[in-house]
Design an enzyme around this catalytic site. Structure first.
Site, short mmCIF file in Angstrom:
data_model
loop_
_atom_site.label_atom_id
_atom_site.label_comp_id
_atom_site.label_asym_id
_atom_site.label_seq_id
_atom_site.Cartn_x
_atom_site.Cartn_y
_atom_site.Cartn_z
N LYS A 51 0.84 -1.21 0.00
CA LYS A 51 0.00 0.00 0.00
C LYS A 51 0.88 1.25 0.00
O LYS A 51 0.61 2.22 -0.73
CB LYS A 51 -0.94 -0.02 1.22
CG LYS A 51 -2.03 -1.08 1.12
CD LYS A 51 -2.82 -1.29 2.41
CE LYS A 51 -3.79 -2.46 2.25
NZ LYS A 51 -4.59 -2.76 3.44
N GLN A 95 -4.75 -1.53 9.66
CA GLN A 95 -4.62 -2.86 9.05
C GLN A 95 -5.20 -3.92 10.00
O GLN A 95 -4.88 -3.95 11.19
CB GLN A 95 -3.13 -3.15 8.75
CG GLN A 95 -2.89 -4.42 7.96
CD GLN A 95 -3.49 -4.42 6.56
OE1 GLN A 95 -3.64 -3.38 5.93
NE2 GLN A 95 -3.87 -5.58 6.07
N ASP A 118 -11.31 2.86 4.18
CA ASP A 118 -11.58 1.42 4.14
C ASP A 118 -13.10 1.16 4.14
O ASP A 118 -13.53 0.04 3.88
CB ASP A 118 -10.98 0.74 5.38
CG ASP A 118 -9.78 -0.13 5.04
OD1 ASP A 118 -9.71 -0.62 3.91
OD2 ASP A 118 -8.94 -0.33 5.94
N1 GUN Z 1 -6.93 -6.92 6.23
C1 GUN Z 1 -7.27 -7.68 5.16
N2 GUN Z 1 -7.88 -6.93 4.21
C2 GUN Z 1 -7.92 -5.67 4.70
C3 GUN Z 1 -8.43 -4.44 4.17
O1 GUN Z 1 -8.99 -4.37 3.07
N3 GUN Z 1 -8.27 -3.35 4.97
C4 GUN Z 1 -7.67 -3.43 6.19
N4 GUN Z 1 -7.59 -2.31 6.90
N5 GUN Z 1 -7.21 -4.55 6.71
C5 GUN Z 1 -7.32 -5.65 5.97
#
Ligand code: GUN
Length: 283
Positions: A51, A95, A118
């Site tokens: 990311k 995350q 998100d």
């Molecule tokens: N863990 C697995 N997929 C995601 C996601 O799309 N966003 C976040 N914040 N954590 C994750």
């Protein structure tokens, strides 16, 4: 059979985002994303690095707050509050998963809904259910964008989603319902999974279990979207679907890697850009 090529589409989307970021910078706005990661789960760190790299490539400012596994919940919320009040930060992402002693919902609810790129805050979840403009979660949004690219008409399609998580399955269901698909959602307690998957024109699987779906569970000419990413002992990355055998009987299928994964990151950048564009409207 046609491959749903998320790698190529995500590159195209990222190019457009880079151009739009440059335009925003001419107005003295640099989109900014703050990422919080707790603990040392290897997969989570790999995702966060990806990311961060994608932000850099498209000109988005990013900052990563790395916190130890035994951190207090209040310390995480304090950092989020700091980011909520930071004028240079448009998007905040925590995350997941978080360690067991942390109340994930309390943490997610401390993110300002305007910065919730998100789409996990209940305010934005509610807006998604009502089909109002919001930040939709990146993975299911990426799936919709990929299907749109291949001109797959979702209206009236019988869809089966395997996996009912807050991150993928439930928002996927709402995005599809908003497009007037007929949605069947399966989970760990579903009886006779095959009887559901076999009926689907569009089968979407995201549970994180390698080889869960074999050819006998899939309808002829179905569209198959595999959200799973599983690392085998050999080091090979595979999805939840047995690609070799299922790809022989379906009309479209996503590969792993190179399908949904890159689309998730592209949608995160797009949501961050959208948050930055909304910042202008508030100034
Ligand atoms: N863990 C697995 N997929 C995601 C996601 O799309 N966003 C976040 N914040 N954590 C994750």
């Amino acid at each position: 059979m046609q491959i749903l090529d998320g790698k190529t589409l995500s590159k195209k989307i990222k190019q457009k985002i880079s151009n739009d970021v440059q335009k925003l910078k001419q107005q003295n706005i640099t989109p900014g994303l703050a990422v919080i990661i707790v603990g040392d789960d290897e997969a989570s760190h790999i995702y966060v690095n990806m990311k961060e790299k994608a932000c850099k490539e498209s000109g988005i400012y990013s900052i990563v707050h790395k916190m130890p596994i035994d951190i207090d919940q209040e310390k995480i919320i304090e950092t989020i509050n700091m980011m909520n009040n930071n004028q240079n930060i448009d998007g905040i992402l925590v995350q997941l998963p978080l360690p067991k002693h942390i109340n994930t919902q309390k943490v997610l609810q401390s993110i300002s809904p305007q910065k919730d790129v998100d789409g996990f805050h209940p305010f934005n979840v509610g807006k998604l259910v009502l089909d109002l403009d919001t930040f939709a979660p990146c993975t299911p949004l990426g799936v919709i964008r990929l299907l749109d690219e291949y001109k797959i008409d979702l209206k009236g399609l019988n869809v089966c989603i395997v996996g009912a998580s807050n991150i993928v399955g439930k928002p996927m269901m709402n995005l599809l319902l908003n497009r007037f698909a007929t949605v069947d959602i399966c989970h760990i307690h579903t009886k006779d999974l095959k009887s559901h998957t076999k009926r689907a024109d569009l089968l979407i699987v995201g549970v994180g279990k390698a080889n869960l779906i074999d050819k006998d569970m899939v309808k002829d000419n179905a569209i198959v979207v595999d959200i799973g990413t599983n690392r085998l002992k050999s080091g090979k990355l595979v999805g939840d679907v047995k690609f070799d055998e299922v790809s022989k009987k379906c009309s479209f299928i996503t590969p792993v890697p190179g399908g949904v994964g890159p689309m998730t990151i592209a949608m995160l950048l797009e949501n961050t850009l959208k948050a930055a564009q909304q910042r202008i409207n508030r100034c």
